[in-house]
Write a protein that holds these residues in place. Structure first.
Motif, PDB file in Angstrom:
ATOM      1  N   THR A 188      23.291   2.684 -31.202  1.00  0.00           N
ATOM      2  CA  THR A 188      24.594   2.613 -32.283  1.00  0.00           C
ATOM      3  C   THR A 188      25.685   3.964 -31.983  1.00  0.00           C
ATOM      4  OG1 THR A 188      23.149   1.710 -33.845  1.00  0.00           O
ATOM      5  CG2 THR A 188      25.238   2.828 -34.786  1.00  0.00           C
ATOM      6  N   ASP A 234      25.421   4.219 -41.496  1.00  0.00           N
ATOM      7  CA  ASP A 234      24.343   5.397 -41.331  1.00  0.00           C
ATOM      8  C   ASP A 234      24.727   6.656 -41.082  1.00  0.00           C
ATOM      9  OD1 ASP A 234      22.410   3.627 -42.355  1.00  0.00           O
ATOM     10  OD2 ASP A 234      21.585   3.163 -40.424  1.00  0.00           O
ATOM     11  N   ILE A 287      21.289  12.657 -36.921  1.00  0.00           N
ATOM     12  CA  ILE A 287      20.045  11.656 -35.995  1.00  0.00           C
ATOM     13  C   ILE A 287      18.814  12.118 -36.431  1.00  0.00           C
ATOM     14  CG2 ILE A 287      19.399  10.789 -33.562  1.00  0.00           C
ATOM     15  CD1 ILE A 287      22.189   9.731 -34.462  1.00  0.00           C
ATOM     16  N   ARG A 288      17.924  11.269 -36.425  1.00  0.00           N
ATOM     17  CA  ARG A 288      16.477  11.648 -36.882  1.00  0.00           C
ATOM     18  C   ARG A 288      15.810  12.538 -35.932  1.00  0.00           C
ATOM     19  NH1 ARG A 288      12.993   7.466 -37.756  1.00  0.00           N
ATOM     20  NH2 ARG A 288      14.797   6.142 -38.377  1.00  0.00           N
ATOM     21  N   GLU A 321      19.180   4.231 -33.080  1.00  0.00           N
ATOM     22  CA  GLU A 321      20.302   5.279 -33.717  1.00  0.00           C
ATOM     23  C   GLU A 321      21.092   5.814 -32.327  1.00  0.00           C
ATOM     24  OE1 GLU A 321      18.918   7.509 -37.499  1.00  0.00           O
ATOM     25  OE2 GLU A 321      18.424   8.305 -35.526  1.00  0.00           O
TER      26      GLU A 321
END
Length: 261
Positions: free
Chosen positions: A150, A187, A34-35, A147
């Motif tokens: 999701t 992703d 995750i970012r 994100e």
């Protein structure tokens, strides 16, 4: 509840117990995918609690005469379901607006193609809620929110994968929702394919890619309610008198290369 039918019984799983598995999935997820680690605790809370709206509904099982089985989460009467959805999101939003926003987005996604007026009213109210919750979250990172949304949905789907499939089932015989993998998870994978689960034994699941740093074990709580008991005692009494059981499942990542079908 979540229902899986066998020849002689129904495997019955409370939604809040299923949601606990969702929380465990997020807890063990490789957060480096995750970012950002911002709002991670709020995401974790949302995943553990997202189905708390069902706690009251699942206290008593209700028989579906038309289907000849107990009502499930997917066919439970709409109006009470929407009322309890709203209450559940209310409770989660009180703990933290970010967790509430995630759960509001999650439940709203169930009705994206609806024309039902009651569902449309629910969506309208949740859209207003989401606007208000966003106001309480300054400098909200919408990409991170997507994100997290999701990941919440993946954890929900993966938990359902454990609940709806017979342990150890072959890939070709899985519940149809999951044969082609978990939607929108490309992703989270090293390839362009969605993550896929594979039962490699009655107590083991491997998942393609590397979404988890280490293997971990979860406990699935359920009741197996015999059809003969339902026939003689009714669904409510049959469920109450059935023993609570657990099933251990160890989950591990398959690695960068997807497993063979």
């Amino acid at each position: 509840m979540i229902i899986r039918e066998t020849n002689d019984s129904f495997i019955m799983i409370k939604q809040h117990d299923h949601a606990f598995l969702s929380g465990e999935i997020v807890k063990h997820f490789d957060a480096s995918i995750i970012r950002s680690n911002a709002y991670w605790d709020e995401l974790l809370h949302a995943s553990y609690q997202h189905d708390r709206s069902w706690i009251g509904l699942d206290t008593t099982s209700v028989w579906n005469d038309a289907a000849h089985r107990p009502f499930t989460f997917s066919d439970y009467p709409l109006i009470p379901k929407l009322v309890f959805y709203t209450r559940g999101i209310d409770d989660i939003s009180e703990v933290h607006p970010y967790a509430g926003l995630l759960c509001s987005l999650h439940f709203s996604s169930f009705f994206t193609n609806t024309s039902d007026p009651d569902c449309l009213r629910f969506l309208e109210k949740e859209a207003l809620r989401q606007t208000e919750l966003r106001k309480r979250l300054p400098a909200l990172d919408e990409d991170l929110l997507q994100e997290h949304f999701t990941l919440l949905q993946f954890s929900d789907d993966f938990s359902l994968y454990m609940c709806l499939n017979r342990p150890g089932v072959a890939k070709g015989e899985e519940h149809p929702w999951f044969k082609n993998g978990f939607k929108h998870t490309e992703d989270f994978n090293h390839a362009d394919d969605p993550l896929k689960g594979y039962w490699t034994g009655p107590h083991d699941i491997r998942i393609s890619g590397s979404p988890f740093k280490h293997p971990f074990t979860v406990e699935l709580f359920y009741k197996e309610v015999s059809k003969s008991s339902i026939l003689h005692n009714g669904i409510a009494k049959a469920y109450d008198s059935a023993d609570l059981s657990t099933h251990s499942i160890t989950i591990s990542s398959a690695g960068p290369l997807a497993m063979r079908e």
